[in-house]
Scaffold this motif. Structure first.
Motif, PDB file in Angstrom:
ATOM      1  N   THR A   1      12.807   0.828  -7.142  1.00 32.31           N
ATOM      2  CA  THR A   1      12.323   1.076  -5.783  1.00 32.31           C
ATOM      3  C   THR A   1      12.959   2.311  -5.174  1.00 32.31           C
ATOM      4  OG1 THR A   1      12.012  -1.308  -5.461  1.00 32.31           O
ATOM      5  CG2 THR A   1      12.031   0.069  -3.492  1.00 32.31           C
ATOM      6  N   ARG A   2      14.263   2.427  -5.280  1.00 29.18           N
ATOM      7  CA  ARG A   2      14.962   3.564  -4.672  1.00 29.18           C
ATOM      8  C   ARG A   2      14.565   4.890  -5.326  1.00 29.18           C
ATOM      9  NH1 ARG A   2      19.516   2.791  -1.529  1.00 29.18           N
ATOM     10  NH2 ARG A   2      19.911   0.621  -0.938  1.00 29.18           N
ATOM     11  N   ARG A   3      14.397   4.866  -6.646  1.00 31.56           N
ATOM     12  CA  ARG A   3      14.001   6.088  -7.341  1.00 31.56           C
ATOM     13  C   ARG A   3      12.614   6.532  -6.905  1.00 31.56           C
ATOM     14  NH1 ARG A   3      10.871   7.510 -11.379  1.00 31.56           N
ATOM     15  NH2 ARG A   3      10.399   5.377 -12.034  1.00 31.56           N
ATOM     16  N   LEU A   4      11.702   5.593  -6.787  1.00 35.46           N
ATOM     17  CA  LEU A   4      10.339   5.919  -6.363  1.00 35.46           C
ATOM     18  C   LEU A   4      10.329   6.434  -4.929  1.00 35.46           C
ATOM     19  CD1 LEU A   4       8.434   2.870  -7.875  1.00 35.46           C
ATOM     20  CD2 LEU A   4       8.493   5.199  -8.769  1.00 35.46           C
TER      21      LEU A   4
ATOM     22  N   VAL B   1       9.107  10.174  -3.541  1.00 35.21           N
ATOM     23  CA  VAL B   1       8.158  10.387  -2.441  1.00 35.21           C
ATOM     24  C   VAL B   1       8.794  11.260  -1.363  1.00 35.21           C
ATOM     25  CG1 VAL B   1       6.889   9.238  -0.568  1.00 35.21           C
ATOM     26  CG2 VAL B   1       6.875   8.263  -2.887  1.00 35.21           C
ATOM     27  N   LYS B   2      10.059  10.986  -1.029  1.00 35.84           N
ATOM     28  CA  LYS B   2      10.765  11.778  -0.017  1.00 35.84           C
ATOM     29  C   LYS B   2      10.877  13.243  -0.455  1.00 35.84           C
ATOM     30  CE  LYS B   2      13.453  12.298   3.683  1.00 35.84           C
ATOM     31  NZ  LYS B   2      14.055  13.628   3.528  1.00 35.84           N
ATOM     32  N   ALA B   3      11.217  13.469  -1.727  1.00 30.36           N
ATOM     33  CA  ALA B   3      11.343  14.840  -2.226  1.00 30.36           C
ATOM     34  C   ALA B   3      10.016  15.581  -2.131  1.00 30.36           C
ATOM     35  CB  ALA B   3      11.841  14.823  -3.666  1.00 30.36           C
ATOM     36  N   MET B   4       8.922  14.892  -2.396  1.00 28.82           N
ATOM     37  CA  MET B   4       7.605  15.503  -2.283  1.00 28.82           C
ATOM     38  C   MET B   4       7.296  15.879  -0.837  1.00 28.82           C
ATOM     39  SD  MET B   4       3.944  13.863  -3.420  1.00 28.82           S
ATOM     40  CE  MET B   4       4.160  12.483  -2.265  1.00 28.82           C
ATOM     41  N   TYR B   5       7.548  14.953   0.087  1.00 29.01           N
ATOM     42  CA  TYR B   5       7.320  15.247   1.507  1.00 29.01           C
ATOM     43  C   TYR B   5       8.231  16.375   1.993  1.00 29.01           C
ATOM     44  CZ  TYR B   5       4.562  10.901   1.926  1.00 29.01           C
ATOM     45  OH  TYR B   5       3.614   9.914   1.798  1.00 29.01           O
ATOM     46  N   ASP B   6       9.467  16.384   1.523  1.00 32.14           N
ATOM     47  CA  ASP B   6      10.399  17.446   1.910  1.00 32.14           C
ATOM     48  C   ASP B   6       9.915  18.811   1.423  1.00 32.14           C
ATOM     49  OD1 ASP B   6      12.056  15.694   3.200  1.00 32.14           O
ATOM     50  OD2 ASP B   6      13.583  15.632   1.615  1.00 32.14           O
ATOM     51  N   ARG B   7       9.354  18.838   0.221  1.00 29.11           N
ATOM     52  CA  ARG B   7       8.877  20.118  -0.321  1.00 29.11           C
ATOM     53  C   ARG B   7       7.711  20.659   0.509  1.00 29.11           C
ATOM     54  NH1 ARG B   7       8.872  24.413  -1.116  1.00 29.11           N
ATOM     55  NH2 ARG B   7       8.553  25.648  -3.006  1.00 29.11           N
TER      56      ARG B   7
ATOM     57  N   THR C   1       8.976  -1.952  -9.594  1.00 33.22           N
ATOM     58  CA  THR C   1       8.156  -1.691  -8.411  1.00 33.22           C
ATOM     59  C   THR C   1       7.068  -0.692  -8.786  1.00 33.22           C
ATOM     60  OG1 THR C   1       9.971  -2.106  -6.880  1.00 33.22           O
ATOM     61  CG2 THR C   1       8.174  -0.738  -6.069  1.00 33.22           C
ATOM     62  N   MET C   2       5.880  -0.898  -8.238  1.00 28.83           N
ATOM     63  CA  MET C   2       4.788   0.048  -8.395  1.00 28.83           C
ATOM     64  C   MET C   2       4.592   0.792  -7.080  1.00 28.83           C
ATOM     65  SD  MET C   2       0.693  -0.589  -8.930  1.00 28.83           S
ATOM     66  CE  MET C   2       0.856  -1.529 -10.446  1.00 28.83           C
ATOM     67  N   VAL C   3       4.350   2.105  -7.163  1.00 27.01           N
ATOM     68  CA  VAL C   3       3.984   2.877  -5.983  1.00 27.01           C
ATOM     69  C   VAL C   3       2.662   3.568  -6.250  1.00 27.01           C
ATOM     70  CG1 VAL C   3       5.187   5.007  -6.684  1.00 27.01           C
ATOM     71  CG2 VAL C   3       4.778   4.559  -4.260  1.00 27.01           C
ATOM     72  N   MET C   4       1.832   3.611  -5.241  1.00 28.28           N
ATOM     73  CA  MET C   4       0.610   4.401  -5.253  1.00 28.28           C
ATOM     74  C   MET C   4       0.505   5.093  -3.903  1.00 28.28           C
ATOM     75  SD  MET C   4      -2.138   1.912  -7.189  1.00 28.28           S
ATOM     76  CE  MET C   4      -3.421   3.178  -7.180  1.00 28.28           C
ATOM     77  N   GLY C   5      -0.145   6.241  -3.886  1.00 27.12           N
ATOM     78  CA  GLY C   5      -0.249   6.936  -2.608  1.00 27.12           C
ATOM     79  C   GLY C   5      -1.242   8.071  -2.638  1.00 27.12           C
ATOM     80  N   ASP C   6      -1.485   8.613  -1.467  1.00 27.17           N
ATOM     81  CA  ASP C   6      -2.377   9.750  -1.277  1.00 27.17           C
ATOM     82  C   ASP C   6      -1.662  10.715  -0.342  1.00 27.17           C
ATOM     83  OD1 ASP C   6      -4.563  11.375  -1.403  1.00 27.17           O
ATOM     84  OD2 ASP C   6      -5.946  10.016  -0.386  1.00 27.17           O
ATOM     85  N   THR C   7      -1.608  11.985  -0.715  1.00 26.76           N
ATOM     86  CA  THR C   7      -0.839  12.971   0.034  1.00 26.76           C
ATOM     87  C   THR C   7      -1.767  14.056   0.550  1.00 26.76           C
ATOM     88  OG1 THR C   7       0.986  12.540  -1.502  1.00 26.76           O
ATOM     89  CG2 THR C   7       1.204  14.445  -0.042  1.00 26.76           C
ATOM     90  N   VAL C   8      -1.735  14.299   1.850  1.00 28.75           N
ATOM     91  CA  VAL C   8      -2.587  15.295   2.499  1.00 28.75           C
ATOM     92  C   VAL C   8      -1.905  16.656   2.406  1.00 28.75           C
ATOM     93  CG1 VAL C   8      -3.752  15.941   4.634  1.00 28.75           C
ATOM     94  CG2 VAL C   8      -3.430  13.511   4.077  1.00 28.75           C
TER      95      VAL C   8
END
Length: 300
Positions: free
Chosen positions: A138-141, A145-151, A86-93
């Motif tokens: 998929t689950r690792r990615l 992302v969840k860990a980043m949002y949690d931080r 799985t590929m993930v891409m994103g932008d974080t505010v």
């Protein structure tokens, strides 16, 4: 970006997935939603599943106007099949005091950080945008992302309003000793008004012209304050394959990353530039920069 990615197979795999999965994505979307705690949407045409997280916890004013999240302050992460992965891409505010904690969380989770910049002028508080990417399970990615949002949430829970500075004051006037920094970095320094700067050249070609240090292809570190209470700021010139290594090393040494972007177009090889800011002893900061230079050299 994403060293394990092979473009042609991915395009073929994605096209195939789009053609045979007309009723749903070839992804464990329920796992993505369960892990991140965010509802997502599926784009059948592109075979992409995307979650989003509006930044409605802090009011942002741009040009004396309250900016709704719809107008560009919504974090997102998009997932698509890439062969067997799985590929993930994103932008974080992010607000200024969230950038480096979020970056460390992303890197620790196995994500790549590919850009860091602003989108606005006259924004209060200042808003930054950190682009991420990754390849794998998929689950690792989704967990990364969840860990980043949690931080990010942890930073805001500790202090509701975004901070206006880093901890510790910078002594003035400056009185940095050049010799120990030159010894650590292995290069002759420039000195001015108690400040010290070391510049390390790199080379490229643009429009069939060779360009180097004086044309801006360089890594530099400038030190101010005192030997015991110093600040370092600077710029790292990196090839794309060196970026993640330098980022991880700098963050591991407690150096704050403040921008990741390009300075040129049509250069060969392509260079990415990373701007940074750190506080500590002058020698300790020089050693952090040296460690990143050594790690960068080891990637070649």
């Amino acid at each position: 970006m994403f060293r394990s990615l092979r473009i042609a197979p991915v395009i073929a795999a994605t096209a195939f997935a789009c053609s045979v999965h007309a009723v749903g994505p070839d992804l464990d979307t329920s796992a993505i939603e369960s892990i991140t705690g965010l509802k997502g949407g599926y784009n059948k045409t592109e075979n992409v599943f995307k979650i989003s997280k509006p930044r409605n916890d802090i009011k942002v004013n741009v040009d004396r106007w309250t900016l709704p999240p719809f107008m560009g302050i919504t974090s997102w992460a998009a997932f698509t099949p890439a062969g067997s992965a799985t590929m993930v891409m994103g932008d974080t505010v992010l607000f200024e005091d969230e950038v480096n904690p979020a970056m460390s969380a992303a890197l620790d989770g196995g994500l790549e950080v590919t850009a860091l910049h602003n989108h606005f002028f006259f924004d209060q508080p200042k808003v930054f945008f950190m682009h991420i990417g990754g390849m794998g399970d998929t689950r690792r990615l989704a967990s990364a992302v969840k860990a980043m949002y949690d931080r990010i949430a942890q930073v805001r829970a500790a202090q509701a309003a975004p901070a206006s500075s880093f901890p510790d004051d910078i002594p003035s006037p400056s009185s940095i000793s050049a010799a120990p920094i030159e010894q650590v970095l292995g290069a002759k320094a420039q000195s001015k008004d108690g400040m010290v700067k070391v510049t390390i050249a790199r080379m490229a070609r643009m429009h069939e012209v060779s360009v180097g240090n004086e044309m801006g292809i360089n890594t530099w570190a400038a030190f101010a304050g005192s030997d015991a209470h110093a600040v370092v700021d600077g710029d790292f010139a990196m090839r794309e394959g060196e970026l993640q290594t330098v980022l991880k090393t700098m963050r591991g040494e407690g150096i704050n990353i403040v921008a990741i972007h390009q300075h040129m177009t049509h250069e060969n090889p392509r260079y990415i530039f990373l701007h940074y800011w750190g506080k500590g002893t002058a020698v300790g900061l020089a050693k952090a920069v040296r460690k990143a230079l050594d790690a960068q050299q080891a990637t070649k």
